[in-house]
Write a protein that holds these residues in place. Structure first.
Motif, PDB file in Angstrom:
ATOM      1  N   PRO A  93     -91.603  30.219   9.635  1.00 16.51           N
ATOM      2  CA  PRO A  93     -92.251  28.995  10.112  1.00 16.51           C
ATOM      3  C   PRO A  93     -91.988  28.807  11.618  1.00 16.51           C
ATOM      4  CG  PRO A  93     -90.264  28.488   8.872  1.00 16.51           C
ATOM      5  CD  PRO A  93     -90.433  29.962   8.800  1.00 16.51           C
ATOM      6  N   ILE A  94     -93.013  28.460  12.337  1.00 17.37           N
ATOM      7  CA  ILE A  94     -92.903  28.220  13.780  1.00 17.37           C
ATOM      8  C   ILE A  94     -93.022  26.709  14.008  1.00 17.37           C
ATOM      9  CG2 ILE A  94     -93.835  28.737  16.074  1.00 17.37           C
ATOM     10  CD1 ILE A  94     -92.674  31.140  14.578  1.00 17.37           C
ATOM     11  N   LYS A  95     -92.014  26.159  14.624  1.00 22.78           N
ATOM     12  CA  LYS A  95     -91.982  24.709  14.829  1.00 22.78           C
ATOM     13  C   LYS A  95     -91.900  24.396  16.325  1.00 22.78           C
ATOM     14  CE  LYS A  95     -89.760  23.782  10.399  1.00 22.78           C
ATOM     15  NZ  LYS A  95     -88.604  23.153   9.722  1.00 22.78           N
ATOM     16  N   ASN A  96     -92.488  23.276  16.664  1.00 17.34           N
ATOM     17  CA  ASN A  96     -92.433  22.786  18.036  1.00 17.34           C
ATOM     18  C   ASN A  96     -91.945  21.343  17.981  1.00 17.34           C
ATOM     19  OD1 ASN A  96     -92.718  22.322  20.760  1.00 17.34           O
ATOM     20  ND2 ASN A  96     -94.953  22.423  20.771  1.00 17.34           N
ATOM     21  N   SER A  97     -90.778  21.164  18.543  1.00 18.23           N
ATOM     22  CA  SER A  97     -90.132  19.834  18.496  1.00 18.23           C
ATOM     23  C   SER A  97     -89.962  19.373  17.067  1.00 18.23           C
ATOM     24  CB  SER A  97     -90.934  18.785  19.297  1.00 18.23           C
ATOM     25  OG  SER A  97     -91.037  19.182  20.654  1.00 18.23           O
TER      26      SER A  97
END
Length: 495
Positions: A93-97
């Motif tokens: 999973p790629i998360k931003n903030s």
């Protein structure tokens, strides 16, 4: 988001990148080719990967939930062409903030690996089934002797099920007083010595004995360390019993053969002695008869009646001697063949003894006196008169014959406890100690008999007669001091 296609296309795994809602925003060449095999149509941008996976198979219906919780999933995936692929799904999973923006899905085709693993598993199962169902004893133990393998055949032979023996020492479960022997065997195998066809006695569940014939081989770890021993063998209890029975029969037959050979040798020796003695004993009277006959023939006109009478008397004497020799031979032959028929009758004992003494004295020209001692004799006894006469006659004649320098022989007959005890004693030449045990054998004549005539059958005939009357006889002697024969004969011999 831009992706470096040339780099991602060169990796070995399929890569699919979707946004947070599952919309495909990128896939590499490997993923495209894989989608052609597993999806109804090739993968395209803007496809919803979650919907595509949901429509394929119930097995991956909750794929996204699984990947979210496990990070990696293995799926057995049926293809439209009926084949099965084994796929490993891993997501990142790629998360931003802290907010999920993309999902990177790596798909690796592990079908060859899974097929190989399945073959190994199937092979292991097959080997395990083969061991378990083999028609042979298969027992595995570790280096300490604890049982680790126990097949069905072993269970049926011993009565111990697997759960009865697992994690127990072989020597404690099966060993029948041979614990040290088994421990030594195990130590020998673990020392990498060859052990084959080893016979060991074991105890089965019924507490009976069984005999196993075992071959032991090592069991190794992947690092070649010895981890235990595998015993393979057969139950040879019946075979061993049969072998022992055969060995016993062979021993018995061998003994019988040895006895037969010994008997045959004795017969040959006896025949040889008979020929030697008979040729000598018959030659003397025949020569004497021939000489007397030739003299009468040559001098028939010159000899006087008295001279002729003496020659004829000598011929009669030699003929009687030859008849006596033949009687001995025929009597012995009948006794050996078991052809002597016992004829019992009531014999007036005292008159019988006096008559025999008188006959013996006359036949020996009254050279000796027979000193007779009779005590507490019954009026009569029931016996075979012919055999009893033979016994008395032979013993008294021998006593006289073998005491040529003496004038007396002795006869004692006493009754006691339903038996007659008879002693016939002389003071003659006696019998050497090394010959006393053979005097009852046929055609045996001692070294000291000199020119005393005889076939060597008299005492063997006496012994046979005594045995037929259920009695017994023994002799004691001292060279130069005489011989005593002691007999015990039942008064009622047919009881």
């Amino acid at each position: 988001m831009e992706f470096p296609n040339s780099i991602l296309d060169d990796i070995d795994e399929a890569l699919i990148i979707s946004d947070a809602e599952g919309t495909v925003v990128y896939f590499n060449e490997v993923a495209l080719n894989l989608s052609k095999e597993i999806f109804d149509s090739p993968l395209q941008l803007q496809d919803n990967i979650i919907q595509i996976l949901k429509t394929q198979d119930e097995a991956i219906h909750d794929f996204l939930n699984d990947t979210m919780s496990k990070k990696k999933s293995f799926i057995e995936y049926p293809t439209p062409r009926g084949a099965t692929l084994y796929l490993e799904f891993m997501y990142i999973p790629i998360k931003n903030s802290g907010v999920l923006t993309h999902i990177h899905i790596f798909i690796r085709d592990i079908t060859p690996q899974k097929i190989f693993e399945k073959r190994l598993t199937d092979q292991a199962v097959n080997i395990s089934n083969l061991i378990d169902r083999a028609n042979a004893i298969i027992i595995g133990v570790d280096t300490r002797g604890y049982i680790t393998e126990w097949n069905q055949y072993c269970a049926s032979i011993t009565g111990f099920a697997k759960e009865d023996v697992f994690a127990r020492k072989f020597s404690e479960v099966l060993s029948l007083g041979y614990k040290e022997k088994f421990d030594k065997l195990l130590e020998q195998i673990l020392a990498k010595e060859s052990v084959s066809n080893y016979e060991i006695t074991v105890r089965v569940k019924s507490n009976e004995k069984a005999i196993f014939l075992l071959n032991g081989t090592h069991r190794f770890s992947p690092t070649e360390a010895v981890t235990g021993v595998l015993f393979v063998g057969q139950d040879v209890t019946e075979l061993t019993s049969y072998r022992m029975s055969l060995e016993k029969k062979v021993e018995e037959r061998t003994l019988e053969l040895q006895q037969a050979i010994k008997k045959e040798k004795e017969v040959l020796e006896m025949k040889s002695r008979f020929i030697s003695i008979a040729s000598h004993e018959f030659r003397t009277p025949i020569s004497s008869i021939e000489h007397a006959a030739c003299f009468l023939k040559a001098n028939r006109d010159q000899i006087t009646s008295e001279e002729a009478y003496k020659k004829i008397e000598n011929i009669e004497k030699q003929v009687k001697h030859m008849m006596s020799l033949l009687d001995d031979v025929l009597t012995y032959g009948k006794s050996e063949a078991g052809k002597i028929q016992l004829i019992y009758s009531h014999v007036p004992l005292q008159d019988f003894i006096f008559k025999i003494v008188d006959d013996v004295r006359q036949s020996t020209k009254n050279t000796h006196t027979v000193e007779t001692y009779l005590q507490d004799l019954p009026a009569e006894i029931r016996t075979d008169e012919k055999l009893l006469r033979n016994i008395f006659t032979n013993l008294l004649s021998n006593a006289i014959k073998f005491s040529p320098e003496k004038k007396k022989v002795y006869l004692e007959v006493v009754r006691d406890d339903g038996n007659l005890y008879i002693d016939v004693r002389d003071e003659g030449i006696g019998i050497p100690a090394d010959e006393i045990n053979r005097i009852f054998e046929p055609f045996i004549r001692g070294r000291g008999v000199g020119f005393i005539q005889g076939t060597g059958l008299g005492l063997s005939i006496v012994k046979k007669a005594v045995e037929l009357l259920n009695g017994r006889i023994q002799a004691t002697s001292k060279p130069g001091a005489g011989t005593t024969f002691t007999l015990k004969i039942p008064i009622h011999g047919d009881n």
